[in-house]
Design a protein around this motif. Sequence first.
Motif, PDB file in Angstrom:
ATOM      1  N   LEU A 194       0.875  -1.500   9.149  1.00 45.49           N
ATOM      2  CA  LEU A 194       2.298  -1.470   8.816  1.00 45.49           C
ATOM      3  C   LEU A 194       2.600  -0.132   8.136  1.00 45.49           C
ATOM      4  O   LEU A 194       1.948   0.234   7.158  1.00 45.49           O
ATOM      5  CB  LEU A 194       2.626  -2.641   7.879  1.00 45.49           C
ATOM      6  CG  LEU A 194       4.066  -2.834   7.469  1.00 45.49           C
ATOM      7  CD1 LEU A 194       4.954  -3.100   8.689  1.00 45.49           C
ATOM      8  CD2 LEU A 194       4.172  -3.996   6.477  1.00 45.49           C
ATOM      9  N   ASP A 205       5.400   2.567   6.420  1.00 48.30           N
ATOM     10  CA  ASP A 205       6.714   2.833   5.841  1.00 48.30           C
ATOM     11  C   ASP A 205       6.724   4.251   5.289  1.00 48.30           C
ATOM     12  O   ASP A 205       5.672   4.827   5.025  1.00 48.30           O
ATOM     13  CB  ASP A 205       7.060   1.819   4.749  1.00 48.30           C
ATOM     14  CG  ASP A 205       8.565   1.700   4.523  1.00 48.30           C
ATOM     15  OD1 ASP A 205       9.348   2.298   5.289  1.00 48.30           O
ATOM     16  OD2 ASP A 205       8.970   1.003   3.571  1.00 48.30           O
ATOM     17  N   LEU A 214      -1.366  -1.715   4.886  1.00 43.22           N
ATOM     18  CA  LEU A 214      -0.144  -0.986   4.569  1.00 43.22           C
ATOM     19  C   LEU A 214      -0.433   0.498   4.396  1.00 43.22           C
ATOM     20  O   LEU A 214      -1.302   0.893   3.616  1.00 43.22           O
ATOM     21  CB  LEU A 214       0.487  -1.544   3.289  1.00 43.22           C
ATOM     22  CG  LEU A 214       1.746  -0.846   2.791  1.00 43.22           C
ATOM     23  CD1 LEU A 214       2.852  -0.867   3.845  1.00 43.22           C
ATOM     24  CD2 LEU A 214       2.220  -1.494   1.493  1.00 43.22           C
ATOM     25  N   GLY A 271       8.342  -2.520  -3.593  1.00 43.59           N
ATOM     26  CA  GLY A 271       7.519  -3.474  -2.859  1.00 43.59           C
ATOM     27  C   GLY A 271       8.343  -4.502  -2.097  1.00 43.59           C
ATOM     28  O   GLY A 271       7.823  -5.260  -1.288  1.00 43.59           O
ATOM     29  N   THR A 327      10.696  -4.108   0.262  1.00 44.22           N
ATOM     30  CA  THR A 327      10.770  -3.844   1.704  1.00 44.22           C
ATOM     31  C   THR A 327       9.516  -4.373   2.396  1.00 44.22           C
ATOM     32  O   THR A 327       9.593  -4.992   3.464  1.00 44.22           O
ATOM     33  CB  THR A 327      10.933  -2.335   1.962  1.00 44.22           C
ATOM     34  OG1 THR A 327      12.192  -1.923   1.426  1.00 44.22           O
ATOM     35  CG2 THR A 327      10.868  -2.012   3.445  1.00 44.22           C
ATOM     36  N   ILE A 328       8.369  -4.161   1.791  1.00 44.79           N
ATOM     37  CA  ILE A 328       7.101  -4.599   2.381  1.00 44.79           C
ATOM     38  C   ILE A 328       7.023  -6.125   2.400  1.00 44.79           C
ATOM     39  O   ILE A 328       6.567  -6.718   3.381  1.00 44.79           O
ATOM     40  CB  ILE A 328       5.900  -3.987   1.625  1.00 44.79           C
ATOM     41  CG1 ILE A 328       6.022  -2.465   1.562  1.00 44.79           C
ATOM     42  CG2 ILE A 328       4.590  -4.442   2.243  1.00 44.79           C
ATOM     43  CD1 ILE A 328       6.241  -1.769   2.891  1.00 44.79           C
ATOM     44  N   CYS A 351       1.685   4.129   3.673  1.00 41.56           N
ATOM     45  CA  CYS A 351       2.958   4.729   3.268  1.00 41.56           C
ATOM     46  C   CYS A 351       2.803   6.229   3.134  1.00 41.56           C
ATOM     47  O   CYS A 351       1.778   6.710   2.653  1.00 41.56           O
ATOM     48  CB  CYS A 351       3.427   4.156   1.931  1.00 41.56           C
ATOM     49  SG  CYS A 351       3.817   2.410   2.013  1.00 41.56           S
ATOM     50  N   ILE A 404       7.183   3.835  -0.508  1.00 40.16           N
ATOM     51  CA  ILE A 404       7.060   2.550  -1.188  1.00 40.16           C
ATOM     52  C   ILE A 404       7.513   2.744  -2.628  1.00 40.16           C
ATOM     53  O   ILE A 404       7.130   3.707  -3.285  1.00 40.16           O
ATOM     54  CB  ILE A 404       5.635   1.952  -1.120  1.00 40.16           C
ATOM     55  CG1 ILE A 404       5.627   0.572  -1.778  1.00 40.16           C
ATOM     56  CG2 ILE A 404       4.593   2.889  -1.706  1.00 40.16           C
ATOM     57  CD1 ILE A 404       4.390  -0.246  -1.514  1.00 40.16           C
ATOM     58  N   PRO A 419      -0.066   0.027  -1.344  1.00 38.47           N
ATOM     59  CA  PRO A 419      -0.501   0.497  -0.030  1.00 38.47           C
ATOM     60  C   PRO A 419      -2.021   0.625   0.040  1.00 38.47           C
ATOM     61  O   PRO A 419      -2.669   0.938  -0.962  1.00 38.47           O
ATOM     62  CB  PRO A 419       0.171   1.862   0.103  1.00 38.47           C
ATOM     63  CG  PRO A 419       0.464   2.300  -1.287  1.00 38.47           C
ATOM     64  CD  PRO A 419       0.638   1.056  -2.100  1.00 38.47           C
TER      65      PRO A 419
END
Length: 164
Positions: free
Chosen positions: A92, A94, A121, A100, A102-103, A123, A97, A136
């Motif tokens: 995933l 993004d 995760l 948190g 949004t995640i 980022c 960050i 992340p």
Amino acid sequence: MNLPDIEQTCESLGEQIKAFAAERDLDDPLLVGIRTGGVWVAQRLQQYLNPHAEISVLDISFYRDDFTRHGLHPQVKGSELPDSIEDRHIILVDDVIMSGRTIRAAMNELFDYGRPASISLVCLLDIGRRELPIQPDLCGATIALNEGQLIKLGGPNPLTLSLA
């Protein structure tokens, strides 16, 4: 404040992902970018990882916990995921960050599509200020911002960073 060079940061993050995937034996992970900035970063990372790999897009607009306060963003485009993510390893992606939230929304949506084998995760930037215990697995750079400062990612070509 000096912002990191975005191309060097993406290249370094791409190398980190390769090592991370090899270390954890992530077979054919699915790269999922969170719309919009996360998709741009995922597209750039794809160049370093595997230019032919598929990228999926996650639009978390309906999963945000502030949806009832702020309403629907006028540019909701929907998510683009494979029919099933069951037992897939998900990376995933993004752009930034912060809290948190949004995640959390992204993971809620992913689980509506199936039960992935794992979610990692990645980022581009971490600016702290967490409200939820989400960190992340890999991060391109960490930046300390002053109160009221925000990072703006421009893109997709070229990717740019600026303070807003």
